[in-house]
Design a protein around this motif. Sequence first.
Motif, PDB file in Angstrom:
ATOM      1  N   VAL A  95       0.839  -1.202   0.000  1.00  0.00           N
ATOM      2  CA  VAL A  95       0.000   0.000   0.000  1.00  0.00           C
ATOM      3  C   VAL A  95       0.875   1.254   0.000  1.00  0.00           C
ATOM      4  O   VAL A  95       1.858   1.354   0.719  1.00  0.00           O
ATOM      5  N   ILE A  96       0.482   2.210  -0.842  1.00  0.00           N
ATOM      6  CA  ILE A  96       1.189   3.481  -0.936  1.00  0.00           C
ATOM      7  C   ILE A  96       0.288   4.577  -0.387  1.00  0.00           C
ATOM      8  O   ILE A  96      -0.863   4.713  -0.814  1.00  0.00           O
ATOM      9  N   PHE A  97       0.818   5.310   0.558  1.00  0.00           N
ATOM     10  CA  PHE A  97       0.045   6.371   1.200  1.00  0.00           C
ATOM     11  C   PHE A  97       0.195   7.653   0.395  1.00  0.00           C
ATOM     12  O   PHE A  97       1.290   8.201   0.286  1.00  0.00           O
ATOM     13  N   GLN A  98      -0.915   8.117  -0.190  1.00  0.00           N
ATOM     14  CA  GLN A  98      -0.857   9.376  -0.941  1.00  0.00           C
ATOM     15  C   GLN A  98      -1.391  10.515  -0.097  1.00  0.00           C
ATOM     16  O   GLN A  98      -2.475  10.412   0.480  1.00  0.00           O
ATOM     17  N   MET A  99      -0.631  11.577  -0.031  1.00  0.00           N
ATOM     18  CA  MET A  99      -1.079  12.748   0.726  1.00  0.00           C
ATOM     19  C   MET A  99      -1.220  13.962  -0.175  1.00  0.00           C
ATOM     20  O   MET A  99      -0.560  14.082  -1.207  1.00  0.00           O
ATOM     21  N   GLY A 100      -2.112  14.860   0.242  1.00  0.00           N
ATOM     22  CA  GLY A 100      -2.205  16.185  -0.342  1.00  0.00           C
ATOM     23  C   GLY A 100      -1.463  17.131   0.578  1.00  0.00           C
ATOM     24  O   GLY A 100      -1.750  17.184   1.777  1.00  0.00           O
ATOM     25  N   THR A 101      -0.514  17.868   0.045  1.00  0.00           N
ATOM     26  CA  THR A 101       0.280  18.764   0.876  1.00  0.00           C
ATOM     27  C   THR A 101       0.828  19.911   0.046  1.00  0.00           C
ATOM     28  O   THR A 101       0.987  19.790  -1.174  1.00  0.00           O
ATOM     29  N   ALA A 102       1.105  21.009   0.727  1.00  0.00           N
ATOM     30  CA  ALA A 102       1.810  22.123   0.096  1.00  0.00           C
ATOM     31  C   ALA A 102       2.865  22.659   1.050  1.00  0.00           C
ATOM     32  O   ALA A 102       3.371  23.762   0.870  1.00  0.00           O
ATOM     33  N   ASP A 103       3.204  21.848   2.055  1.00  0.00           N
ATOM     34  CA  ASP A 103       4.124  22.297   3.087  1.00  0.00           C
ATOM     35  C   ASP A 103       5.127  21.187   3.408  1.00  0.00           C
ATOM     36  O   ASP A 103       4.736  20.113   3.864  1.00  0.00           O
ATOM     37  N   PRO A 104       6.409  21.396   3.166  1.00  0.00           N
ATOM     38  CA  PRO A 104       7.412  20.342   3.386  1.00  0.00           C
ATOM     39  C   PRO A 104       7.446  19.819   4.811  1.00  0.00           C
ATOM     40  O   PRO A 104       7.533  18.596   5.028  1.00  0.00           O
ATOM     41  N   ASP A 105       7.383  20.709   5.793  1.00  0.00           N
ATOM     42  CA  ASP A 105       7.473  20.281   7.193  1.00  0.00           C
ATOM     43  C   ASP A 105       6.270  19.452   7.602  1.00  0.00           C
ATOM     44  O   ASP A 105       6.400  18.419   8.264  1.00  0.00           O
ATOM     45  N   ARG A 106       5.085  19.896   7.206  1.00  0.00           N
ATOM     46  CA  ARG A 106       3.883  19.149   7.560  1.00  0.00           C
ATOM     47  C   ARG A 106       3.846  17.810   6.827  1.00  0.00           C
ATOM     48  O   ARG A 106       3.398  16.801   7.379  1.00  0.00           O
ATOM     49  N   ALA A 132      -2.847  19.637  -8.259  1.00  0.00           N
ATOM     50  CA  ALA A 132      -2.348  20.187  -9.516  1.00  0.00           C
ATOM     51  C   ALA A 132      -1.834  21.609  -9.370  1.00  0.00           C
ATOM     52  O   ALA A 132      -1.084  22.090 -10.225  1.00  0.00           O
ATOM     53  N   ALA A 133      -2.219  22.307  -8.293  1.00  0.00           N
ATOM     54  CA  ALA A 133      -1.707  23.664  -8.061  1.00  0.00           C
ATOM     55  C   ALA A 133      -0.192  23.667  -7.902  1.00  0.00           C
ATOM     56  O   ALA A 133       0.471  24.667  -8.201  1.00  0.00           O
ATOM     57  N   LEU A 134       0.379  22.545  -7.454  1.00  0.00           N
ATOM     58  CA  LEU A 134       1.829  22.464  -7.281  1.00  0.00           C
ATOM     59  C   LEU A 134       2.577  22.504  -8.612  1.00  0.00           C
ATOM     60  O   LEU A 134       3.761  22.853  -8.653  1.00  0.00           O
ATOM     61  N   LEU A 135       1.893  22.149  -9.698  1.00  0.00           N
ATOM     62  CA  LEU A 135       2.564  22.091 -11.001  1.00  0.00           C
ATOM     63  C   LEU A 135       3.119  23.451 -11.421  1.00  0.00           C
ATOM     64  O   LEU A 135       4.077  23.523 -12.197  1.00  0.00           O
ATOM     65  N   SER A 136       2.536  24.509 -10.905  1.00  0.00           N
ATOM     66  CA  SER A 136       3.004  25.855 -11.246  1.00  0.00           C
ATOM     67  C   SER A 136       4.022  26.378 -10.234  1.00  0.00           C
ATOM     68  O   SER A 136       4.412  27.550 -10.295  1.00  0.00           O
ATOM     69  N   ASP A 137       4.446  25.532  -9.307  1.00  0.00           N
ATOM     70  CA  ASP A 137       5.406  25.948  -8.286  1.00  0.00           C
ATOM     71  C   ASP A 137       6.487  24.872  -8.128  1.00  0.00           C
ATOM     72  O   ASP A 137       6.549  24.174  -7.111  1.00  0.00           O
ATOM     73  N   PRO A 138       7.348  24.717  -9.118  1.00  0.00           N
ATOM     74  CA  PRO A 138       8.368  23.645  -9.068  1.00  0.00           C
ATOM     75  C   PRO A 138       9.325  23.770  -7.887  1.00  0.00           C
ATOM     76  O   PRO A 138       9.858  22.761  -7.411  1.00  0.00           O
ATOM     77  N   ASP A 139       9.543  24.984  -7.387  1.00  0.00           N
ATOM     78  CA  ASP A 139      10.412  25.140  -6.215  1.00  0.00           C
ATOM     79  C   ASP A 139       9.812  24.442  -4.996  1.00  0.00           C
ATOM     80  O   ASP A 139      10.520  23.787  -4.224  1.00  0.00           O
ATOM     81  N   LYS A 140       8.502  24.593  -4.841  1.00  0.00           N
ATOM     82  CA  LYS A 140       7.838  23.945  -3.710  1.00  0.00           C
ATOM     83  C   LYS A 140       7.815  22.431  -3.899  1.00  0.00           C
ATOM     84  O   LYS A 140       7.990  21.672  -2.936  1.00  0.00           O
ATOM     85  N   ILE A 141       7.597  21.984  -5.136  1.00  0.00           N
ATOM     86  CA  ILE A 141       7.659  20.549  -5.429  1.00  0.00           C
ATOM     87  C   ILE A 141       9.002  19.984  -4.980  1.00  0.00           C
ATOM     88  O   ILE A 141       9.079  18.972  -4.282  1.00  0.00           O
ATOM     89  N   GLU A 142      10.058  20.670  -5.365  1.00  0.00           N
ATOM     90  CA  GLU A 142      11.402  20.215  -5.030  1.00  0.00           C
ATOM     91  C   GLU A 142      11.613  20.202  -3.515  1.00  0.00           C
ATOM     92  O   GLU A 142      12.182  19.246  -2.961  1.00  0.00           O
ATOM     93  N   ALA A 143      11.139  21.233  -2.832  1.00  0.00           N
ATOM     94  CA  ALA A 143      11.331  21.329  -1.377  1.00  0.00           C
ATOM     95  C   ALA A 143      10.604  20.205  -0.653  1.00  0.00           C
ATOM     96  O   ALA A 143      11.142  19.585   0.276  1.00  0.00           O
ATOM     97  N   ILE A 144       9.380  19.923  -1.074  1.00  0.00           N
ATOM     98  CA  ILE A 144       8.587  18.863  -0.429  1.00  0.00           C
ATOM     99  C   ILE A 144       9.244  17.508  -0.630  1.00  0.00           C
ATOM    100  O   ILE A 144       9.439  16.738   0.317  1.00  0.00           O
ATOM    101  N   LEU A 145       9.600  17.203  -1.875  1.00  0.00           N
ATOM    102  CA  LEU A 145      10.147  15.882  -2.173  1.00  0.00           C
ATOM    103  C   LEU A 145      11.515  15.667  -1.531  1.00  0.00           C
ATOM    104  O   LEU A 145      11.800  14.591  -1.007  1.00  0.00           O
ATOM    105  N   LYS A 146      12.364  16.680  -1.552  1.00  0.00           N
ATOM    106  CA  LYS A 146      13.671  16.543  -0.904  1.00  0.00           C
ATOM    107  C   LYS A 146      13.524  16.302   0.592  1.00  0.00           C
ATOM    108  O   LYS A 146      14.243  15.483   1.179  1.00  0.00           O
ATOM    109  N   LYS A 147      12.595  17.009   1.214  1.00  0.00           N
ATOM    110  CA  LYS A 147      12.368  16.853   2.656  1.00  0.00           C
ATOM    111  C   LYS A 147      11.918  15.434   2.979  1.00  0.00           C
ATOM    112  O   LYS A 147      12.376  14.821   3.949  1.00  0.00           O
ATOM    113  N   LEU A 148      11.031  14.899   2.156  1.00  0.00           N
ATOM    114  CA  LEU A 148      10.523  13.552   2.392  1.00  0.00           C
ATOM    115  C   LEU A 148      11.591  12.490   2.139  1.00  0.00           C
ATOM    116  O   LEU A 148      11.751  11.552   2.919  1.00  0.00           O
ATOM    117  N   VAL A 149      12.301  12.628   1.038  1.00  0.00           N
ATOM    118  CA  VAL A 149      13.335  11.645   0.700  1.00  0.00           C
ATOM    119  C   VAL A 149      14.386  11.565   1.801  1.00  0.00           C
ATOM    120  O   VAL A 149      14.841  10.474   2.178  1.00  0.00           O
TER     121      VAL A 149
END
Length: 498
Positions: A83-94, A127-144
């Motif tokens: 099982v893969i847990f999918q989350m909706g987020t726009a905040d790396p820390d949260r 899909a709102a994240l698609l227009s903010d690649p910096d935030k995409i990068e920040a979230i994914l790096k934090k999680l990884v």
Amino acid sequence: MMAAGRLSFRNITALAPMVRVGTLPMRLLALDYGADVVYCEELIDIKMAQCHRVVNDVLETVDFVAPDDRVMFRTCEREKDRVIFQMGTADPDRALVVARLVEKDVAAIDVNMGCPKEYSTKGGMGAALLSDPDKIEAILKKLVAGVSIPVTCKIRILPTVEETVSLVRRIEKTGVTAVAVHGRLKEERPRHPVHCDYIQAVAQAVSIPVIANGGSLDLVKTNADIEEFRKATGASSVMLARAAMWNASVFSNQGPLPVERVMEEYLKYAIQYDNNAFNTKYCLCQMLRDKVESPLGKQLQAAQTSAEICKAYGMQELFQQTQERLQARRDTLQSSTEPDRPVVDGDVTTMAVKFERREYPPRVTPKMFLLEWSRKEKLEQPLYETVQRSQDRAFQSIVTVAQKRYRSSLWEKSKKFAEQAAAVVCLRVLGVPEGRIGEEDSGLVCKRKREGKMNGTTEEEGNIKRHIAAIQQETDKSEAAAVVSGDHHRPDTPPEQP
């Protein structure tokens, strides 16, 4: 499926994340029919961050329960590695807080970057994240960097192939294990054709596995079509949403099963895992599709409970047997729980105590004894706060005495019984008599003589005067002081009694 203890995303077929569909019954059904990986529905980080992880010994599940007692996410051992847990987020820390909350119970963490619906895009998610690649990068790096399991994401394509490839290359550099690509723009809907060429360009541009999504209806109608869709997109793997929602046996290489049988198998899981009745009804209606106005469909739509849904499908006996089995397991677990060991849970002291009315004389209750003890100690009247659990309508109460809180860890069938159980916990922790039949009489006397004030008093207060002896004359003050603290006031109003 597993590479060095981690989930592999190459050459797999997955159940896509679908709101209101991807709950535990549907995920287990998809696994039964041959899905390699199953995604839960998108769960919003703000709501999940408030949840507590609860081991549900009755259902044999792990539940993530919100403060209002709703189960936000339920999983079990069978799907733990799938099982893969999918989350909706726009905040790396949260996002990291939520990922760490669930990482021991799931196989991977996925971030939704493709859902175009308002409930997801609100607050910059989906899909709102698609227009903010910096935030995409920040979230994914934090999680990884912050969790021990694979991290993935799911996107939609951008207006051009070049923009899409550029974004996915940037995503790849964050260290994610895979990326799922829905081959439609965020403005497009299922009626629009899927852009296989975009997915193919992405798959050729990166080295991580690409999971193709969006082929339901147009390209994937049967199990044999899954491989054709994979070849058309050049992707490593395929993810199915609507085709699986309509008939989960699309994952089976043995050929499709009649939807009636699939619905029955789904309903068995829904009963077994105490799925929310309205969620169950929603999924079954999706499977009925154009037959939703049939006699079965109308009976299903009219159903308000799991019992009524089972009746529509002629599965009343299975429902009843399952309920009896779960209740027997619940009773066994409660009876085997050690009742005499207090446990501190946050700011609440708990014990596994069940209120048994037959253990007390008529019209004598632990609440009465706790009230008398509080009066004797010149404390404020005990304050009870009671909540009701939605899934089985059971009650649990917390009693506050001298700014300390006590409750039973067991749930009761009524509000009154829950309050009595909380009073028992408080009395036992304080070492104060609770009025049980056969309890040693150690000089209990009536400390509050109110016979002359009977006029205008309630019958319950009269019962207290007739049946309650005050607490021991010489209560161990040092022990009470160690547990009880706070301002001392007399209660202004009589207590609520059963």
